[in-house]
Design an enzyme around this catalytic site. Structure first.
Site, PDB file in Angstrom:
ATOM      1  N   GLY A   8     -47.465  92.861  23.283  1.00 16.75           N
ATOM      2  CA  GLY A   8     -46.256  92.648  23.892  1.00 16.75           C
ATOM      3  C   GLY A   8     -45.313  91.408  23.436  1.00 16.75           C
ATOM      4  O   GLY A   8     -44.647  90.651  24.168  1.00 16.75           O
ATOM      5  N   GLN A  12     -40.288  88.443  27.050  1.00 18.07           N
ATOM      6  CA  GLN A  12     -39.984  87.119  27.366  1.00 18.07           C
ATOM      7  C   GLN A  12     -40.740  86.160  26.949  1.00 18.07           C
ATOM      8  O   GLN A  12     -40.537  85.067  26.262  1.00 18.07           O
ATOM      9  CB  GLN A  12     -39.642  87.043  29.045  1.00 18.07           C
ATOM     10  CG  GLN A  12     -38.954  85.561  29.342  1.00 18.07           C
ATOM     11  CD  GLN A  12     -39.233  85.155  30.822  1.00 18.07           C
ATOM     12  OE1 GLN A  12     -39.854  86.017  31.527  1.00 18.07           O
ATOM     13  NE2 GLN A  12     -38.441  84.346  31.213  1.00 18.07           N
ATOM     14  N   ASP A  52     -49.172 100.737  20.863  1.00 18.38           N
ATOM     15  CA  ASP A  52     -49.403 100.908  22.122  1.00 18.38           C
ATOM     16  C   ASP A  52     -50.779 100.198  22.632  1.00 18.38           C
ATOM     17  O   ASP A  52     -51.606 100.595  22.227  1.00 18.38           O
ATOM     18  CB  ASP A  52     -49.252 102.230  22.727  1.00 18.38           C
ATOM     19  CG  ASP A  52     -49.139 102.653  24.144  1.00 18.38           C
ATOM     20  OD1 ASP A  52     -49.798 101.693  24.998  1.00 18.38           O
ATOM     21  OD2 ASP A  52     -48.732 103.692  24.450  1.00 18.38           O
ATOM     22  N   TYR A 141     -48.026  95.419  41.215  1.00 16.57           N
ATOM     23  CA  TYR A 141     -48.143  94.442  39.958  1.00 16.57           C
ATOM     24  C   TYR A 141     -49.233  93.604  40.491  1.00 16.57           C
ATOM     25  O   TYR A 141     -50.059  93.367  39.817  1.00 16.57           O
ATOM     26  CB  TYR A 141     -46.699  93.694  40.039  1.00 16.57           C
ATOM     27  CG  TYR A 141     -46.842  92.695  39.009  1.00 16.57           C
ATOM     28  CD1 TYR A 141     -46.816  92.610  37.852  1.00 16.57           C
ATOM     29  CD2 TYR A 141     -46.684  91.326  39.650  1.00 16.57           C
ATOM     30  CE1 TYR A 141     -46.796  91.723  36.937  1.00 16.57           C
ATOM     31  CE2 TYR A 141     -46.521  90.340  38.855  1.00 16.57           C
ATOM     32  CZ  TYR A 141     -46.464  90.372  37.352  1.00 16.57           C
ATOM     33  OH  TYR A 141     -46.566  89.267  36.372  1.00 16.57           O
ATOM     34  N   LYS A 145     -52.683  92.928  38.742  1.00 16.64           N
ATOM     35  CA  LYS A 145     -53.180  91.554  38.328  1.00 16.64           C
ATOM     36  C   LYS A 145     -54.587  91.111  38.868  1.00 16.64           C
ATOM     37  O   LYS A 145     -55.020  90.627  38.205  1.00 16.64           O
ATOM     38  CB  LYS A 145     -51.802  90.529  38.692  1.00 16.64           C
ATOM     39  CG  LYS A 145     -50.627  90.704  38.011  1.00 16.64           C
ATOM     40  CD  LYS A 145     -51.067  90.280  36.634  1.00 16.64           C
ATOM     41  CE  LYS A 145     -49.896  90.859  35.566  1.00 16.64           C
ATOM     42  NZ  LYS A 145     -50.270  90.523  34.165  1.00 16.64           N
ATOM     43  N   ILE A 171     -41.436  82.402  34.943  1.00 22.06           N
ATOM     44  CA  ILE A 171     -41.141  81.468  33.896  1.00 22.06           C
ATOM     45  C   ILE A 171     -39.539  81.594  33.541  1.00 22.06           C
ATOM     46  O   ILE A 171     -38.732  82.515  33.406  1.00 22.06           O
ATOM     47  CB  ILE A 171     -41.957  81.999  32.728  1.00 22.06           C
ATOM     48  CG1 ILE A 171     -43.373  82.025  33.072  1.00 22.06           C
ATOM     49  CG2 ILE A 171     -41.684  81.330  31.472  1.00 22.06           C
ATOM     50  CD1 ILE A 171     -44.379  82.677  32.091  1.00 22.06           C
TER      51      ILE A 171
END
Ligand code: NAD
Ligand code: SER
Length: 315
Positions: A8, A12, A52, A141, A145, A171
Site C-alpha cells: 500500500g 496517504q 496484490d 472498517y 481493525k 492523519i
C-alpha cells in the site's frame, strides 16, 4: 542494514513513510508495492512491485528475493470506502493481512500493521480512551481493525512472528490527499483554505476526534519497529495521539493565519455516524512508557506548517 517491504506504498501514509524509510535505510533496501503503479516519482525512486497483498505466494516470493526482514503492511480500505463496499473492506483488510502474516510466518519477517481509532465503538469510553478497553465497533472498517489486532497478537503468541502496530487517529498530511476516510475533512479543510478561502465540512462543527500530523505518524511507525522488544508489553494496537479537536477548532486555528477563512456544513450521514461511534480523545500512556512515544506537533504548529507548505505550493 534493514531490508524493508511496504505494501500500500502509494497511499496517504505510504507515500510519505516510503520516502522516509528510503532516506533512513537507502533506496535499494526499501522495496515498495501497491495494487496500482500510478505515482511515477515514487515508483521510479527504487525497487517497486505491482502486487496484490492478498496473494500470499507473491508476497513471500518478493520477501525471499530481497531478503526482507520487516514488512510495513499499509494496504487497506478505509472507513467510508468500507461502508460503501463492506465485502471489499473485509476481503482486503482481513485476507490481505492474513496473507502478509502467513508470508511472514514462512520467512521470519517482522510486520508493522496500523490499526485505528475505528477499532473502538459507541460503548467504548469516549474521553481519554484507555489502551485496553471495550471494543465493539459498528463499522465494517472497525470490525476488520479489531480482527486485525487480534490476528497480529495471535501470530506473535502462536508462531513468534514479530508483529507490532499502532492505533492511528486521523492523519493530516500534505503530500497525498486522503481518500475514503472519515477524518479526511481535517486535511481537505487546509487545502480548501489555501485554494478558496472557505470549506464545506461533511462532519458537524462540534465533532471531536483525535488527530496526528504525518511527521509524527511516520516517526511512530519507525520508532516502534526499532524499539527494544524486551520493553514491549503490548505489541500491537498501541494508542498514539497528538491532539483532539473538532472542525470548529480547526477553522479557528486557520483564522489565526487567514482571518477571512469561512466554514459551513453539509453533513454526510454515513461519515457522521462513523465519527460519532469513535472516541473524542485517546490516552497513549502505554506507547509513551514502552517505546518513548512523544508527538512533536500540536494543532497550532501543524496548522502553521500545513498552511505554509500548501501556500508555497500554490504560488
Ligand atoms: P490509503 O487508502 O491512502 O492507501 C492504501 C493503499 O493500499 C492504496 O495505495 C491502495 O492502492 C492500496 N491497496 C488497496 N488494496 C490493495 C491490495 N489488495 N493490495 C495491495 N495494495 C492495495 O490508506 P492510508 O491512509 O495510507 O492507510 C494505511 C493504513 O493506515 C491502513 O491500514 C489504514 O487503516 C491505517 N490508518 C490510516 C489512517 C489515516 O488517517 N490515513 C488512520 C488510522 C489508520
Ligand atoms: N482516518 C481513518 C478513517 O477516517 C481512520 O482510521 O477512515
Amino acid at each position: 542494514m534493514k531490508q524493508i517491504l511496504v505494501t500500500g506504498a502509494l497511499g496517504q501514509i505510504g507515500s510519505e513513510l516510503s520516502t522516509a524509510l528510503r532516506r533512513q535505510y537507502g533506496n535499494d533496501n526499501v522495496i515498495l508495492s501497491d495494487i496500482k503503479d500510478n505515482e511515477q516519482e515514487l515508483v521510479n525512486s527504487g525497487p517497486f512491485y505491482r502486487m496484490d497483498c492478498r496473494d500470499s505466494r507473491r508476497v513471500a516470493q518478493i520477501i525471499k528475493k530481497h531478503n526482507i526482514d520487516t514488512v510495513y503492511h499499509l494496504a487497506a480500505i478505509l472507513s467510508a470506502a468500507g461502508e460503501a463496499d463492506p465485502g471489499r473492506a473485509w476481503d482486503v483488510n482481513i485476507n490481505g493481512l492474513y496473507s502478509v502474516l502467513e508470508a511472514a510466518r514462512e520467512t521470519g519477517t517482522a510486520v508493522f500493521t496500523p490499526s485505528s481509532i475505528g477499532a473502538f465503538g459507541p460503548n467504548t469510553p469516549k474521553d481519554f480512551t484507555p489502551q485496553d478497553t471495550i471494543q465493539r465497533p459498528t463499522s465494517i472498517y472497525g470490525i476488520t481493525k479489531v480482527t486485525g489486532e487480534l490476528l497480529c497478537d495471535y501470530y506473535y503468541h502462536r508462531y513468534g512472528v514479530d508483529t507490532r502496530g499502532v492505533r492511528y487517529p486521523g492523519i493530516i498530511s500534505n503530500v497525498k490527499e486522503p481518500v475514503g476516510g472519515t477524518t479526511d475533512y481535517a486535511v481537505y479543510m487546509y487545502y480548501a483554505a489555501v485554494e478558496k478561502g472557505r470549506y464545506t465540512c461533511f462532519l458537524k462543527g462540534d465533532t471531536y476526534l483525535d488527530m496526528i500530523y504525518m511527521p509524527d505518524a511516520i516517526k511512530a511507525a519507525i520508532d516502534l519497529m526499532e524499539a527494544d522488544p524486551e520493553r514491549l508489553r503490548h505489541r500491537n494496537a498501541f494508542n498514539v495521539t497528538a491532539m483532539s479537536f473538532c472542525p470548529e477548532d480547526e477553522a479557528a486555528y486557520i483564522r489565526r493565519y487567514m482571518p477571512g477563512f469561512e466554514i459551513n456544513y453539509s453533513i454526510d450521514p454515513v461519515r457522521q455516524a462513523l465519527a460519532n461511534s469513535w472516541p473524542n480523545s485517546l490516552e497513549d500512556y502505554a506507547a509513551r512508557v514502552e517505546w518513548d512515544w512523544k508527538p512533536q506537533y500540536n494543532l497550532d504548529s501543524m496548522t502553521k506548517d500545513m498552511l505554509k507548505v500548501l501556500g508555497e505550493r500554490a504560488r
